[in-house]
Scaffold this motif. Structure first.
Motif, PDB file in Angstrom:
ATOM      1  N   ALA A   1       1.967  15.234  -5.042  1.00 55.79           N
ATOM      2  CA  ALA A   1       1.331  13.975  -4.696  1.00 55.79           C
ATOM      3  C   ALA A   1       2.332  13.048  -4.028  1.00 55.79           C
ATOM      4  CB  ALA A   1       0.765  13.299  -5.940  1.00 55.79           C
ATOM      5  N   ASP A   2       1.959  12.469  -2.897  1.00 58.85           N
ATOM      6  CA  ASP A   2       2.835  11.628  -2.090  1.00 58.85           C
ATOM      7  C   ASP A   2       2.558  10.174  -2.395  1.00 58.85           C
ATOM      8  OD1 ASP A   2       4.278  10.314  -0.195  1.00 58.85           O
ATOM      9  OD2 ASP A   2       3.617  11.556   1.492  1.00 58.85           O
ATOM     10  N   ALA A   3       3.584   9.443  -2.834  1.00 55.37           N
ATOM     11  CA  ALA A   3       3.401   8.044  -3.205  1.00 55.37           C
ATOM     12  C   ALA A   3       3.029   7.184  -2.008  1.00 55.37           C
ATOM     13  CB  ALA A   3       4.666   7.505  -3.851  1.00 55.37           C
ATOM     14  N   ASP A   4       3.246   7.689  -0.758  1.00 55.88           N
ATOM     15  CA  ASP A   4       2.913   6.918   0.437  1.00 55.88           C
ATOM     16  C   ASP A   4       1.492   7.191   0.920  1.00 55.88           C
ATOM     17  OD1 ASP A   4       5.406   5.711   0.542  1.00 55.88           O
ATOM     18  OD2 ASP A   4       6.282   7.417   1.594  1.00 55.88           O
ATOM     19  N   GLN A   5       0.759   8.037   0.220  1.00 52.92           N
ATOM     20  CA  GLN A   5      -0.632   8.279   0.571  1.00 52.92           C
ATOM     21  C   GLN A   5      -1.477   7.062   0.236  1.00 52.92           C
ATOM     22  OE1 GLN A   5      -0.989  11.885  -1.871  1.00 52.92           O
ATOM     23  NE2 GLN A   5      -1.777  12.903  -0.053  1.00 52.92           N
ATOM     24  N   SER A   6      -2.689   7.014   0.820  1.00 53.19           N
ATOM     25  CA  SER A   6      -3.622   5.959   0.450  1.00 53.19           C
ATOM     26  C   SER A   6      -4.115   6.204  -0.970  1.00 53.19           C
ATOM     27  CB  SER A   6      -4.810   5.950   1.413  1.00 53.19           C
ATOM     28  OG  SER A   6      -5.591   7.127   1.221  1.00 53.19           O
ATOM     29  N   ILE A   7      -4.654   5.134  -1.578  1.00 53.57           N
ATOM     30  CA  ILE A   7      -5.200   5.269  -2.927  1.00 53.57           C
ATOM     31  C   ILE A   7      -6.300   6.326  -2.942  1.00 53.57           C
ATOM     32  CG2 ILE A   7      -6.568   4.088  -4.689  1.00 53.57           C
ATOM     33  CD1 ILE A   7      -4.964   1.588  -4.149  1.00 53.57           C
ATOM     34  N   GLY A   8      -7.158   6.294  -1.925  1.00 52.48           N
ATOM     35  CA  GLY A   8      -8.237   7.283  -1.846  1.00 52.48           C
ATOM     36  C   GLY A   8      -7.713   8.695  -1.810  1.00 52.48           C
ATOM     37  N   ALA A   9      -6.642   8.926  -1.022  1.00 54.35           N
ATOM     38  CA  ALA A   9      -6.083  10.274  -0.906  1.00 54.35           C
ATOM     39  C   ALA A   9      -5.499  10.741  -2.239  1.00 54.35           C
ATOM     40  CB  ALA A   9      -5.007  10.301   0.181  1.00 54.35           C
ATOM     41  N   ILE A  10      -4.851   9.829  -2.961  1.00 49.31           N
ATOM     42  CA  ILE A  10      -4.276  10.187  -4.260  1.00 49.31           C
ATOM     43  C   ILE A  10      -5.383  10.522  -5.254  1.00 49.31           C
ATOM     44  CG2 ILE A  10      -2.903   9.357  -6.209  1.00 49.31           C
ATOM     45  CD1 ILE A  10      -1.327   7.638  -4.225  1.00 49.31           C
ATOM     46  N   ILE A  11      -6.459   9.746  -5.233  1.00 44.94           N
ATOM     47  CA  ILE A  11      -7.585  10.011  -6.133  1.00 44.94           C
ATOM     48  C   ILE A  11      -8.236  11.358  -5.795  1.00 44.94           C
ATOM     49  CG2 ILE A  11      -9.895   9.239  -6.803  1.00 44.94           C
ATOM     50  CD1 ILE A  11      -8.895   6.373  -6.449  1.00 44.94           C
ATOM     51  N   LYS A  12      -8.402  11.639  -4.528  1.00 45.62           N
ATOM     52  CA  LYS A  12      -8.967  12.935  -4.111  1.00 45.62           C
ATOM     53  C   LYS A  12      -8.120  14.080  -4.647  1.00 45.62           C
ATOM     54  CE  LYS A  12     -10.512  11.019   0.353  1.00 45.62           C
ATOM     55  NZ  LYS A  12     -10.239  11.044   1.806  1.00 45.62           N
ATOM     56  N   GLN A  13      -6.806  13.950  -4.466  1.00 47.60           N
ATOM     57  CA  GLN A  13      -5.905  15.017  -4.885  1.00 47.60           C
ATOM     58  C   GLN A  13      -5.875  15.158  -6.402  1.00 47.60           C
ATOM     59  OE1 GLN A  13      -1.937  14.404  -3.437  1.00 47.60           O
ATOM     60  NE2 GLN A  13      -1.266  16.477  -3.909  1.00 47.60           N
TER      61      GLN A  13
END
Length: 293
Positions: A15-27
């Motif tokens: 998980a990349d801390a620079d991703q969007s919140i949505g992308a982190i939730i998806k992952q």
């Protein structure tokens, strides 16, 4: 120490801390393309954020949003799924609770009075009159709180009578402070705290028969001064004053102390006694806290 996210709310290591919140939730929730489309449609229809839409549809939990925010703002904490950390670590397990906010408020005051840029470098000893006042609980949570600022933070367990910090953090304590002060160990016995970046622990090690004599040796003061050159914040747990003069001696070497009592239990006369002893030890009193937890 690097944070690989293992065990945090199901977020995989990549998980990349620079991703969007949505992308982190998806992952984190392994959402399928169909589920993502469902969330996006709901998001557009209701005019809400991706995370709120996912929670409303039952595809994510509120905890997942908090976790995503913590990743974006580099704010480490242990989410609900993390079972290795003690329930006493409020600042790590429930960082958005009322209790955790109280610790943050105390941290802000300590930064001004003890750890501010205009202050002479000091360690902070946590002192209380009686066993059971919650010293180790308080010291542990303050350590977590300071580490969440990003600075290197060290917790020193100097309670060589009834040590507890190694139990709270689940760290092996066969060697530590007692070994350093007796000349049997080096400072490499300092341990990083797993999954809490920037936080380190110096455990007691073997409980010695002569704790007061060990902290009265010049080696203890030398050690504190050395640690202050390597860490941004040093917080020291001490034995209750009912056990003897250890805490007063330790606080004198640290340079600053915070006095802790338990609400509804600690007598005012006992608290006044602690303050007077610290004054005689030429120690800066950083504050008095009544622990109600």
């Amino acid at each position: 120490m690097t944070n690989n996210n293992n065990g945090f709310a199901g977020v995989p290591p990549q998980a990349d801390a620079d991703q969007s919140i949505g992308a982190i939730i998806k992952q984190a929730n392994n959402l399928s393309p169909e589920q993502i489309e469902q969330v996006v449609l709901y998001q557009r229809e209701k005019g809400v954020k991706f995370g709120e839409a996912a929670v409303a549809l039952g595809l994510a939990k509120r905890e997942d949003i908090l976790w995503a925010l913590s990743q974006q703002f580099h704010y480490p904490y242990a989410a609900d799924g993390r079972k290795k950390l003690s329930s006493e670590l409020i600042a790590a397990n429930s960082p958005f609770s009322e209790q955790a906010e109280a610790f943050r408020d105390i941290r802000s005051q300590l930064i001004l009075s003890v750890f501010g840029p205009d202050q002479t470098r000091k360690a902070l000893a946590v002192v209380s009159p009686n066993a059971g006042d919650g010293k180790s609980f308080f010291a542990a949570n303050m350590g977590v709180n300071f580490s969440q600022l990003g600075g290197r933070t060290l917790l020193v367990d100097a309670d060589m009578r009834t040590p507890k910090l190694h139990e709270i953090f689940g760290i092996e304590s066969s060697s530590g402070l007692s070994g350093i002060l007796s000349g049997r160990s080096e400072t490499n016995v300092i341990r990083p705290v797993e999954d809490l970046p920037s936080l380190y622990l110096l455990p007691v090690g073997v409980v010695p028969p002569n704790p007061l004599e060990l902290v009265q040796r010049p080696a203890f003061g030398h050690l504190i001064r050395e640690l202050l050159t390597k860490f941004d914040y040093v917080i020291v747990d001490t034995p209750a004053l009912q056990h003897g003069s250890d805490a007063k001696v330790i606080a004198g070497a640290c340079g600053a102390a915070l006095t802790l009592g338990r609400q509804g239990t600690t007598q005012m006369s006992a608290m006044n006694g602690v303050v007077q002893q610290l004054a005689r030890a030429n120690t800066k009193l950083a504050g008095v806290v009544m622990n109600q937890y």
